[in-house]
Design a protein around this motif. Structure first.
Motif, mmCIF file in Angstrom:
data_model
loop_
_atom_site.group_PDB
_atom_site.id
_atom_site.type_symbol
_atom_site.label_atom_id
_atom_site.label_comp_id
_atom_site.label_asym_id
_atom_site.label_seq_id
_atom_site.Cartn_x
_atom_site.Cartn_y
_atom_site.Cartn_z
ATOM 1 N N PRO A 112 31.887 -23.844 22.911
ATOM 2 C CA PRO A 112 30.944 -23.241 21.983
ATOM 3 C C PRO A 112 31.151 -23.620 20.526
ATOM 4 C CG PRO A 112 32.561 -21.626 22.700
ATOM 5 C CD PRO A 112 32.826 -22.865 23.484
ATOM 6 N N TRP A 113 32.269 -24.295 20.196
ATOM 7 C CA TRP A 113 32.511 -24.512 18.768
ATOM 8 C C TRP A 113 31.451 -25.359 18.076
ATOM 9 C CZ3 TRP A 113 33.051 -29.448 17.035
ATOM 10 C CH2 TRP A 113 33.460 -30.421 17.940
ATOM 11 N N PRO A 114 30.771 -26.330 18.746
ATOM 12 C CA PRO A 114 29.781 -27.099 17.994
ATOM 13 C C PRO A 114 28.495 -26.336 17.732
ATOM 14 C CG PRO A 114 30.536 -28.298 19.962
ATOM 15 C CD PRO A 114 30.938 -26.884 20.104
ATOM 16 N N TRP A 115 28.238 -25.261 18.463
ATOM 17 C CA TRP A 115 26.927 -24.639 18.375
ATOM 18 C C TRP A 115 26.608 -24.081 16.987
ATOM 19 C CZ3 TRP A 115 27.519 -21.704 23.675
ATOM 20 C CH2 TRP A 115 27.525 -22.655 24.692
ATOM 21 N N PRO A 116 27.510 -23.344 16.313
ATOM 22 C CA PRO A 116 27.183 -22.910 14.959
ATOM 23 C C PRO A 116 26.912 -24.091 14.029
ATOM 24 C CG PRO A 116 29.076 -21.718 15.792
ATOM 25 C CD PRO A 116 28.817 -22.820 16.759
ATOM 26 N N ALA A 117 27.678 -25.179 14.184
ATOM 27 C CA ALA A 117 27.439 -26.346 13.337
ATOM 28 C C ALA A 117 26.062 -26.944 13.602
ATOM 29 C CB ALA A 117 28.526 -27.392 13.587
ATOM 30 N N VAL A 118 25.670 -26.964 14.875
ATOM 31 C CA VAL A 118 24.347 -27.486 15.216
ATOM 32 C C VAL A 118 23.250 -26.657 14.557
ATOM 33 C CG1 VAL A 118 22.714 -27.822 17.118
ATOM 34 C CG2 VAL A 118 25.085 -28.553 17.378
ATOM 35 N N THR A 119 23.399 -25.322 14.609
ATOM 36 C CA THR A 119 22.364 -24.477 14.011
ATOM 37 C C THR A 119 22.283 -24.678 12.503
ATOM 38 O OG1 THR A 119 23.915 -22.627 13.778
ATOM 39 C CG2 THR A 119 22.642 -22.736 15.798
ATOM 40 N N VAL A 120 23.435 -24.848 11.849
ATOM 41 C CA VAL A 120 23.421 -25.098 10.405
ATOM 42 C C VAL A 120 22.697 -26.407 10.096
ATOM 43 C CG1 VAL A 120 24.851 -25.583 8.406
ATOM 44 C CG2 VAL A 120 25.487 -23.737 9.961
ATOM 45 N N LEU A 121 22.989 -27.465 10.849
ATOM 46 C CA LEU A 121 22.341 -28.751 10.630
ATOM 47 C C LEU A 121 20.838 -28.656 10.809
ATOM 48 C CD1 LEU A 121 24.858 -31.161 12.406
ATOM 49 C CD2 LEU A 121 24.477 -30.924 9.944
ATOM 50 N N LEU A 122 20.417 -27.900 11.822
ATOM 51 C CA LEU A 122 18.987 -27.758 12.070
ATOM 52 C C LEU A 122 18.277 -27.000 10.950
ATOM 53 C CD1 LEU A 122 19.013 -26.955 15.897
ATOM 54 C CD2 LEU A 122 18.242 -29.060 14.826
ATOM 55 N N LEU A 123 19.022 -26.124 10.267
ATOM 56 C CA LEU A 123 18.404 -25.316 9.219
ATOM 57 C C LEU A 123 18.682 -25.839 7.811
ATOM 58 C CD1 LEU A 123 19.101 -21.760 10.647
ATOM 59 C CD2 LEU A 123 16.910 -22.890 10.480
ATOM 60 N N LEU A 124 19.353 -26.988 7.691
ATOM 61 C CA LEU A 124 19.673 -27.524 6.364
ATOM 62 C C LEU A 124 18.455 -27.686 5.456
ATOM 63 C CD1 LEU A 124 22.500 -30.170 6.895
ATOM 64 C CD2 LEU A 124 22.595 -28.083 5.537
ATOM 65 N N PRO A 125 17.302 -28.131 5.980
ATOM 66 C CA PRO A 125 16.147 -28.280 5.090
ATOM 67 C C PRO A 125 15.711 -26.972 4.435
ATOM 68 C CG PRO A 125 15.796 -29.474 7.138
ATOM 69 C CD PRO A 125 17.027 -28.652 7.323
ATOM 70 N N LEU A 126 16.033 -25.839 5.056
ATOM 71 C CA LEU A 126 15.625 -24.554 4.498
ATOM 72 C C LEU A 126 16.611 -23.993 3.487
ATOM 73 C CD1 LEU A 126 14.376 -22.705 7.697
ATOM 74 C CD2 LEU A 126 12.971 -23.541 5.827
ATOM 75 N N SER A 178 20.953 -19.328 18.906
ATOM 76 C CA SER A 178 21.724 -19.584 17.682
ATOM 77 C C SER A 178 20.795 -19.908 16.517
ATOM 78 C CB SER A 178 22.703 -20.746 17.907
ATOM 79 O OG SER A 178 23.624 -20.458 18.925
ATOM 80 N N VAL A 179 19.857 -20.791 16.761
ATOM 81 C CA VAL A 179 18.909 -21.179 15.710
ATOM 82 C C VAL A 179 18.064 -19.980 15.295
ATOM 83 C CG1 VAL A 179 16.928 -22.632 15.147
ATOM 84 C CG2 VAL A 179 18.842 -23.575 16.459
#
Length: 467
Positions: A8-22, A113-114
């Motif tokens: 599960p450790w990559p999942w928070p990082a993935v959500t942050v990357l997906l929301l970076l434009p915001l 997560s997202v």
């Protein structure tokens, strides 16, 4: 060992990357978080009474509360009426229709997560994020990421362990269960404060997870109390419109009189009394899940029916089982196959206002909750005790922290023992003597702290003054 890509450790990082434009837009929206708390339930808010109590306690002390979760069931009216509580709904995610179940689960967690992080970053900046666990996957890591962004402190309220609940379906050695266990221990340490529901859980969090927690026992809200006889009658007459077990066995005498299965009023403005030879009202609140074996109660009722048929001087029973959950239809099917002469079983869905009234009207409560971890306590028993309702509860490791054998109730281990307890407690009913009456008297005399008092002593010092 689970494959690395399942960790599960990559999942928070993935959500942050997906929301970076915001993030630049959201960053400009940042304001001071003083006086605001976000209470997070990655589940049905209406079926999370403890988190609703948290929100109400915070609002009572002037905090502005964002209560975030799924709105499948209606929250308590006090929550909806509060000017200091704002509901922030999450959209419930439906699983994929095809593909391997493991893949469906991974995709669900990623999408959750997202969704959760996006919602947390859109609310007004809170000073604290108060998170219910379980479910902790993915909510703990996502709340921690949101706390970094908002500079908020994270408080986890440990009701149980998510991985032990998962083990009921998958077994303790399943890779997903092992991942969930590792995840809760790792990310649980990132919180600023921790609450838990028993001393046994507080000790386990410290010994096995190196997490320091404060025990906040579940306590009944002020509206869980004994129901006056006139309100009992009004409730029975209301329920009798839809549920046959509450209807009178005989017509009342007089045109203006009215009668339920349990109570009668002589006239429109007359006094209310119990009907002669009334049945005993047995109530069990259940979530209809795998950690509650409802068949134990059904087998005990079959034994009770046999006792009565053999001439035991026992009352007829109306057994009310409240709640909803995945196994309700299955057990309703079993109930329909039973043909009792002296027992009626009813499974109504009660409005939030009616549930405490029914508990306060009942003669005995039965709890079938078996803790998946052995470290949490059933809140349904807490509510019953608030209504001075004695309880028969199925045994598990730390139940003694709540149910005191031969003082406020009885503990059983199987259906045969429960049947014997029902027979013993209802012998001579409704005479005001015997153990059932003594248990109720003990509950009346105990005068334990209510939720508001306990919360003020335990949680309020952690928060400090509103800045």
């Amino acid at each position: 060992m689970a494959a690395p890509w399942l960790w599960p450790w990559p999942w928070p990082a993935v959500t942050v990357l997906l929301l970076l434009p915001l993030l630049p837009v959201l960053w400009r929206r940042r304001a001071g978080g003083a006086g605001r708390v976000c209470v997070v339930v990655l589940g049905d808010v209406g079926r999370s009474p403890r988190m609703q109590y948290h929100a109400l306690a915070l609002a009572r002390h002037g905090w502005e509360v964002s209560l975030l979760g799924y709105l499948q069931s209606r929250p308590h009216p006090d929550v909806l009426r509060s000017a200091h509580i704002r509901m922030v709904p999450l959209t419930e995610l439906r699983g994929l229709r095809g593909g391997p179940k493991l893949l469906q689960y991974v995709i669900k967690v990623l999408v959750q997560s997202v969704q959760l992080l996006y919602t947390l970053l859109r609310i007004d900046q809170p000073s604290y994020i108060l998170l219910q666990n379980p479910p902790g996957l993915p909510s703990i890591a996502v709340a921690w990421v949101a706390g970094l962004f908002w500079r908020s402190k994270l408080i986890i309220d440990w009701h149980n362990y998510g991985y032990t609940i998962m083990s009921l379906s998958h077994g303790r050695n399943h890779p997903l269960v092992q991942v969930a266990k590792w995840y809760e221990k790792l990310f649980g340490r990132l919180s600023d404060y921790n609450l838990c529901v028993t001393e046994a859980m507080r000790e386990d969090l410290w010994v096995n997870c190196n997490i320091k927690a404060v025990t906040l026992y579940d306590k009944p809200a002020a509206y869980f109390k004994e129901t006056p006889l006139d309100l009992q009658h009004s409730l029975y007459m209301k329920l009798a419109q839809d549920y046959e077990p509450f209807r009178a066995r005989a017509e009342p005498v007089g045109a203006s009189a009215e009668r339920s299965a349990f109570t009668e009023r002589a006239g429109r403005d007359g006094a209310v009394g119990h009907t002669r030879g009334r049945p005993a009202l047995l109530i069990s609140s259940t979530s209809w899940t795998e950690d509650e074996d409802f068949s134990v109660l059904l087998k005990a009722l079959e034994d009770y029916e046999r006792f009565v048929c053999e001439g035991a001087k026992l009352p007829a029973l109306v057994c009310v089982i409240t709640g909803k959950g995945p196994l309700k239809d299955y057990y309703n099917g079993l109930i329909e196959k039973l043909h009792f002469k002296h027992i009626q079983i009813c499974t109504p869905w009660l409005e939030a206002e009616d549930y405490p009234l029914l508990l306060g009207s009942a003669d005995l409560g039965v709890c079938l909750h078996k803790s998946s971890s052995g470290l949490d306590l059933p809140m349904k028993v807490v509510d019953m005790f608030g209504c001075c309702l004695p309880v028969c509860a199925i045994h598990f490791e730390c139940l003694h922290e709540l149910v005191k054998q031969e003082e406020n109730g009885l503990i059983f281990r199987d259906s045969r023992e429960l049947a014997e307890q029902l027979k013993m407690l209802f012998l001579g009913f409704p005479a005001l003597e015997g153990k059932l009456h003594r248990f109720r008297q003990n509950l009346r005399a105990s005068r334990e702290l209510r939720w508001d008092e306990s919360w003020d002593q335990t949680v309020l010092p952690l928060l400090g003054p509103r800045e």
